[in-house]
Design an enzyme around this catalytic site. Structure first.
Site, PDB file in Angstrom:
ATOM      1  N   ILE A 141     -72.431  22.653  25.078  1.00 50.92           N
ATOM      2  CA  ILE A 141     -72.159  22.537  23.649  1.00 50.92           C
ATOM      3  C   ILE A 141     -71.947  21.072  23.318  1.00 50.92           C
ATOM      4  O   ILE A 141     -71.076  20.407  23.906  1.00 50.92           O
ATOM      5  CB  ILE A 141     -70.905  23.346  23.249  1.00 50.92           C
ATOM      6  CG1 ILE A 141     -71.059  24.822  23.648  1.00 50.92           C
ATOM      7  CG2 ILE A 141     -70.663  23.215  21.744  1.00 50.92           C
ATOM      8  CD1 ILE A 141     -72.163  25.568  22.944  1.00 50.92           C
ATOM      9  N   LYS A 142     -72.722  20.550  22.381  1.00 49.87           N
ATOM     10  CA  LYS A 142     -72.604  19.135  22.010  1.00 49.87           C
ATOM     11  C   LYS A 142     -71.544  18.961  20.928  1.00 49.87           C
ATOM     12  O   LYS A 142     -71.600  19.597  19.874  1.00 49.87           O
ATOM     13  CB  LYS A 142     -73.944  18.596  21.510  1.00 49.87           C
ATOM     14  CG  LYS A 142     -74.967  18.429  22.606  1.00 49.87           C
ATOM     15  CD  LYS A 142     -76.277  17.857  22.075  1.00 49.87           C
ATOM     16  CE  LYS A 142     -76.209  16.374  21.880  1.00 49.87           C
ATOM     17  NZ  LYS A 142     -77.542  15.802  21.523  1.00 49.87           N
ATOM     18  N   ILE A 143     -70.609  18.087  21.219  1.00 46.06           N
ATOM     19  CA  ILE A 143     -69.518  17.772  20.291  1.00 46.06           C
ATOM     20  C   ILE A 143     -69.487  16.259  20.114  1.00 46.06           C
ATOM     21  O   ILE A 143     -69.460  15.519  21.102  1.00 46.06           O
ATOM     22  CB  ILE A 143     -68.160  18.268  20.834  1.00 46.06           C
ATOM     23  CG1 ILE A 143     -68.172  19.798  20.960  1.00 46.06           C
ATOM     24  CG2 ILE A 143     -67.014  17.812  19.941  1.00 46.06           C
ATOM     25  CD1 ILE A 143     -66.917  20.374  21.586  1.00 46.06           C
TER      26      ILE A 143
END
Length: 373
Positions: A141-143
């Site tokens: 998951i890209k944050i």
């Protein structure tokens, strides 16, 4: 099929080759699987701009969008379904790589809605939602590494969710990201999660640093200033890798987590497509070679490296002092690094938000047309 020798050499030097692109055609045509067999590709990254480009071209998504329109899906639900389907299918294509690398590679990234970049709670909620929807262990998951993103990174990792931290421009922020990662691992361990299943990369952006600083050096215009063009991005990345080594190879905090099965948070070189035609088109690949790193490349950059790139194994390790000298010289001619990095982060968030809004608008039009049809 045989692997391209240049990309295979890069991989052998410790750099995982990831593709910074994804589309339904890439998956369904078998081209993604082919890239693993011929160009050493062992991962995929996506972002709002990539999805906006994919959905705006061709007709690959028309059938699914029409079907979702018939079900009464709104714009957000449609985009979420379409993008998570692509990412899930890409995860399945790369599942053999994931297994062979014991979970290190074979990773596919999907980004939280960029409109949540300054919303910690909203980011965490969507990270959990995306993790459940895609439902694949090789997902990241890209944050974004905004101030609001830092606690979101920790809280997401604490849930046992693997994270790709994106939009990192400064070494100072990168150090905060690594702290957030270690805090997340501590919390995950306390919650009873298996640390060996939690992975993370820290996406350190490269070419945009040169673009912004070169522009400012040109405006200063002195021979000293113009002579420093094209040097900032590599120096910045090298200092980042030195910081990585200090945290994961020297400091006392990580070994305790390592003993519990934790993995280092690898540095990932992002924005590696060269934007200045005066620079070699493989600059940010050939000159960023070090063990335990990732380089995610646009297809054009990957093809260029496969054709004429070279692996400079002496391009990062041991160059911290030299890189600091470059930074000191750039500061001495009048560049305000703090301001540079604020501008780059704000622009990075805005670019992804603009792309997402374009995607929303285009999808809304498609849904409306399908409903009328």
């Amino acid at each position: 099929m045989t692997q391209n020798e240049k990309l295979a050499e890069l991989s052998a030097a410790g750099v995982s080759v990831w593709l910074d692109d994804l589309s339904r055609d890439l998956i369904s045509s078998g081209d993604l699987a082919g890239l693993t067999a011929t160009k050493s590709v062992v991962g995929v990254t996506t972002n709002p701009s990539i999805f906006q480009a994919a959905l705006s071209k061709g007709t690959s998504y028309d059938g699914q969008v029409n079907e979702l329109a018939a079900r009464g899906a709104d714009v957000d639900a449609t985009i979420r379904t379409v993008t998570t389907d692509d990412v899930r299918n890409a995860c399945d294509v790369l599942a053999p790589v994931y297994e062979e690398s014991h979970g290190v590679d074979g990773r596919v990234s999907i980004e939280v809605d960029p409109r949540l970049a300054h919303d910690t709670d909203g980011t965490v909620a969507q990270a959990i939602e995306l993790w459940k929807i895609v439902d694949r262990p090789n997902l990241l998951i890209k944050i974004p590494a905004t101030k609001a993103g830092l606690p979101a990174i920790t809280r997401t990792l604490a849930e046992g969710i693997s994270v790709n931290v994106t939009l990192i421009f400064s070494v100072e922020r990168y150090k905060e990201v690594m702290d957030a990662y270690l805090d997340g691992l501590d919390a995950a361990a306390q919650a009873g999660h298996d640390l060996s299943t939690i992975h993370s990369v820290a996406s350190f952006f490269v070419s945009r640093v040169d673009t912004e600083i070169d522009k400012r050096l040109a405006a200063i215009g002195t021979p000293e200033a113009t002579g420093l063009k094209g040097k900032a991005a590599l120096a910045n990345a090298r200092l980042a890798y030195q910081a990585y080594q200090e945290v994961f190879e020297v400091e006392s905090r990580f070994p305790d987590l390592l003993a519990q099965g934790a993995r280092p948070q690898r540095a990932l070189w992002a924005s590696t497509g060269v934007k200045n035609p005066d620079y070699p088109d493989t600059l940010y690949v050939s000159e960023l070679v070090a063990p335990n790193t990732v380089n995610t490349m646009p297809g054009k950059t990957m093809d260029a490296f496969a054709d004429h790139g070279w692996v400079n194994t002496g391009s990062i390790v041991g160059l911290g002092a030299e890189s600091q000298e470059v930074f000191d010289k750039i500061a001495a001619v009048g560049i305000d690094f703090a301001d540079v990095f604020v501008v780059l982060e704000d622009e990075g968030v805005q670019k992804f938000e603009d792309a997402w809004n374009e995607l929303l608008e285009a999808t809304a039009e498609q849904l409306a047309a399908a409903t009328k049809g």
